[in-house]
Design a protein around this motif. Structure first.
Motif, PDB file in Angstrom:
ATOM      1  N   THR A   1       0.828  -1.207   0.000  1.00 31.04           N
ATOM      2  CA  THR A   1       0.000   0.000   0.000  1.00 31.04           C
ATOM      3  C   THR A   1       0.862   1.257   0.000  1.00 31.04           C
ATOM      4  OG1 THR A   1      -1.741  -1.177   1.205  1.00 31.04           O
ATOM      5  CG2 THR A   1      -1.816   1.232   1.233  1.00 31.04           C
ATOM      6  N   ALA A   2       1.961   1.221   0.772  1.00 30.98           N
ATOM      7  CA  ALA A   2       2.845   2.381   0.864  1.00 30.98           C
ATOM      8  C   ALA A   2       3.515   2.701  -0.472  1.00 30.98           C
ATOM      9  CB  ALA A   2       3.921   2.152   1.924  1.00 30.98           C
ATOM     10  N   ALA A   3       3.611   1.710  -1.368  1.00 34.53           N
ATOM     11  CA  ALA A   3       4.266   1.938  -2.657  1.00 34.53           C
ATOM     12  C   ALA A   3       3.501   2.941  -3.516  1.00 34.53           C
ATOM     13  CB  ALA A   3       4.420   0.625  -3.414  1.00 34.53           C
ATOM     14  N   ALA A   4       2.236   3.159  -3.193  1.00 30.72           N
ATOM     15  CA  ALA A   4       1.435   4.102  -3.973  1.00 30.72           C
ATOM     16  C   ALA A   4       1.730   5.553  -3.613  1.00 30.72           C
ATOM     17  CB  ALA A   4      -0.049   3.815  -3.765  1.00 30.72           C
ATOM     18  N   SER A   5       2.383   5.780  -2.486  1.00 28.12           N
ATOM     19  CA  SER A   5       2.477   7.147  -1.954  1.00 28.12           C
ATOM     20  C   SER A   5       3.159   8.153  -2.887  1.00 28.12           C
ATOM     21  CB  SER A   5       3.165   7.135  -0.587  1.00 28.12           C
ATOM     22  OG  SER A   5       4.448   6.557  -0.665  1.00 28.12           O
ATOM     23  N   PRO A   6       4.330   7.866  -3.493  1.00 32.91           N
ATOM     24  CA  PRO A   6       4.929   8.898  -4.362  1.00 32.91           C
ATOM     25  C   PRO A   6       4.100   9.166  -5.605  1.00 32.91           C
ATOM     26  CG  PRO A   6       6.154   6.844  -4.542  1.00 32.91           C
ATOM     27  CD  PRO A   6       5.179   6.661  -3.423  1.00 32.91           C
ATOM     28  N   TRP A   7       3.513   8.111  -6.161  1.00 35.01           N
ATOM     29  CA  TRP A   7       2.726   8.266  -7.385  1.00 35.01           C
ATOM     30  C   TRP A   7       1.439   9.036  -7.100  1.00 35.01           C
ATOM     31  CZ3 TRP A   7       6.198   6.915 -10.679  1.00 35.01           C
ATOM     32  CH2 TRP A   7       7.078   5.880 -10.394  1.00 35.01           C
ATOM     33  N   LEU A   8       0.793   8.717  -5.988  1.00 35.53           N
ATOM     34  CA  LEU A   8      -0.448   9.403  -5.642  1.00 35.53           C
ATOM     35  C   LEU A   8      -0.186  10.868  -5.307  1.00 35.53           C
ATOM     36  CD1 LEU A   8      -3.442   8.876  -5.345  1.00 35.53           C
ATOM     37  CD2 LEU A   8      -3.054   8.319  -2.926  1.00 35.53           C
ATOM     38  N   THR A   9       0.921  11.126  -4.617  1.00 34.24           N
ATOM     39  CA  THR A   9       1.276  12.511  -4.278  1.00 34.24           C
ATOM     40  C   THR A   9       1.459  13.353  -5.534  1.00 34.24           C
ATOM     41  OG1 THR A   9       2.348  11.813  -2.222  1.00 34.24           O
ATOM     42  CG2 THR A   9       2.959  13.970  -3.108  1.00 34.24           C
TER      43      THR A   9
END
Length: 418
Positions: free
Chosen positions: A379-387
């Motif tokens: 789930t944490a792998a989405a953080s840079p892309w979502l930001t």
């Protein structure tokens, strides 16, 4: 004031092609040389590459102001010679300090050359528009297309020359830029400079940095800088996604070739379509496509790699970023003419690029810790892309409020604007 002859558009477009060949035959291989030949750390390599990018993009405002003061002809010649100096420093480099110095000087050469070239393209575009089809793509669209041909040919030349040593690549590229300097000195009009440069020195000094007093343009440049931050993730974030998907570094070359092929084949029809679509909508669509690219990777990054389709997130990212770039970048470059009006354009193009350079430096620094979480499916792998997707959406919405006055009026779409 006498009307100066517009520089030959073919010469300007050829210059972009050759400049990119000289650039891409060297710069992509600096990291490889520092690592393999001199066993330098990733931190040292990253700092050198970051310093080169910031020296180029961050200095575009100064380069544009110099082009307005000296004239584009002299500034482009100086940019080529400075880049030759940077390459010769890199050829002599055997330690971190020399690599850093060479990289910075190389970046400064680009900061002198590119705003001056863009101001000449703007001048040539202004000369051709009165008799032009209002839906015809601009010279800036052509600039992107020929630049992509250089971005494909440069690495191929660099790979071939690397077999003879990195020094050979640097010497050949130095000869390319030296030859360009001679061509510019010989064939560019002596008075070629930014559009409508002021005749008096005192008045010119007053107008050089007029763009900084134009609050609407400063806001436009800040929001458009998100476009460069997003596109820069091809160099920063894409390798992380390839590792997460279990793909080796060799796929990176394939992905970049796909990006160049996409741009070369679609930039022209998309530019024609965006001229009909209107500048306001083209900018919003371009930034929205980039946001969609990051959102798609954010979703896929939380899942295990799909067997036989491991490259799907990377291809989705590249496709969205390239399509968004093709919609937004030529449009933004054309709008600078409206912001500048009768003032010199070099500083305006310089500020636009400098804002992008600062955004990349700050954005990549802040995104670094998030990318450390993105190399494994979670789930944490989405953080840079979502930001980045959120930032791009905010920019797509906000930039509509800071367009040139003629487009800021209610109901003004900018479709078919001259």
């Amino acid at each position: 004031m006498p009307s100066h002859p517009a520089p030959n558009a073919r010469l300007l477009l050829s210059s972009q092609l050759i400049f990119n060949i000289g650039f891409y035959s060297v710069v992509p291989f600096i990291a490889l040389t520092m690592s393999n030949d001199f066993a330098m750390s990733a931190v040292a390599i990253g700092f050198v590459l970051g310093a080169r990018t910031f020296a180029q993009q961050g200095m575009f405002l100064a380069g544009g102001a110099i082009a307005d003061r000296w004239g584009a002809r002299y500034t482009m010649v100086a940019g080529c010679l400075v880049r030759v100096s940077g390459y010769l420093l890199l050829a002599a480099a055997d330690n971190f300090a020399l690599f850093l110095a060479g990289a910075i000087v190389t970046g400064v050469g680009g900061a002198l050359f590119s705003p001056a070239l863009e101001s000449l393209v703007a001048s040539a575009e202004a000369k051709r528009e009165p008799a032009a089809n209002p839906h015809r793509p601009t010279l800036f669209a052509w600039l992107v297309i020929v630049g992509e041909f250089g971005a494909v040919a440069g690495p191929l030349l660099g790979s071939l020359l690397l077999g003879f040593g990195f020094d050979v690549s640097l010497y050949v590229a130095s000869c390319i830029f030296a030859a360009m300097a001679i061509v510019f000195w010989r064939f560019l009009p002596r008075a070629a400079g930014s559009r409508h440069a002021a005749p008096g020195a005192e008045d010119q000094n007053h107008q050089l940095l007029a763009c900084l007093r134009d609050k609407r343009f400063v806001a436009f440049a800040c929001f458009f800088s998100v476009s460069l931050l997003a596109h820069n993730q091809l160099y920063f974030g894409l390798p992380v996604e390839l590792r997460r998907s279990g793909l080796d570094a060799g796929v990176l070359g394939f992905v970049f070739a796909y990006a160049s092929l996409l741009t070369v084949s679609l930039q022209w029809p998309i530019a024609r379509l965006m001229r009909r679509f209107g500048e306001r909508n083209a900018l919003t669509l371009g930034l929205s496509l980039k946001a969609a690219a990051f959102a798609s990777v954010a979703v896929l990054a939380t899942l295990p790699p799909i067997q036989h389709f491991e490259a799907l997130p990377s291809l989705a990212l590249v496709t969205g970023l390239c399509l968004g770039n093709m919609c937004a970048t030529p449009t933004a470059m054309r709008l600078v003419l409206d912001f500048a009006g009768t003032r010199p354009t070099g500083a305006y193009y310089g500020l636009l690029a400098s804002c992008g350079g600062v955004m990349v430096l700050v954005g990549n620094t802040l995104m670094g810790p998030l990318y450390e979480l993105a190399d494994q499916p979670a789930t944490a792998a989405a953080s840079p892309w979502l930001t980045t997707a959120v930032v791009a959406v905010v920019s797509a919405v906000a930039i509509r409020r800071f367009l040139p006055i003629r487009l800021a009026k209610p109901g003004a779409s900018g479709a078919g604007a001259a």
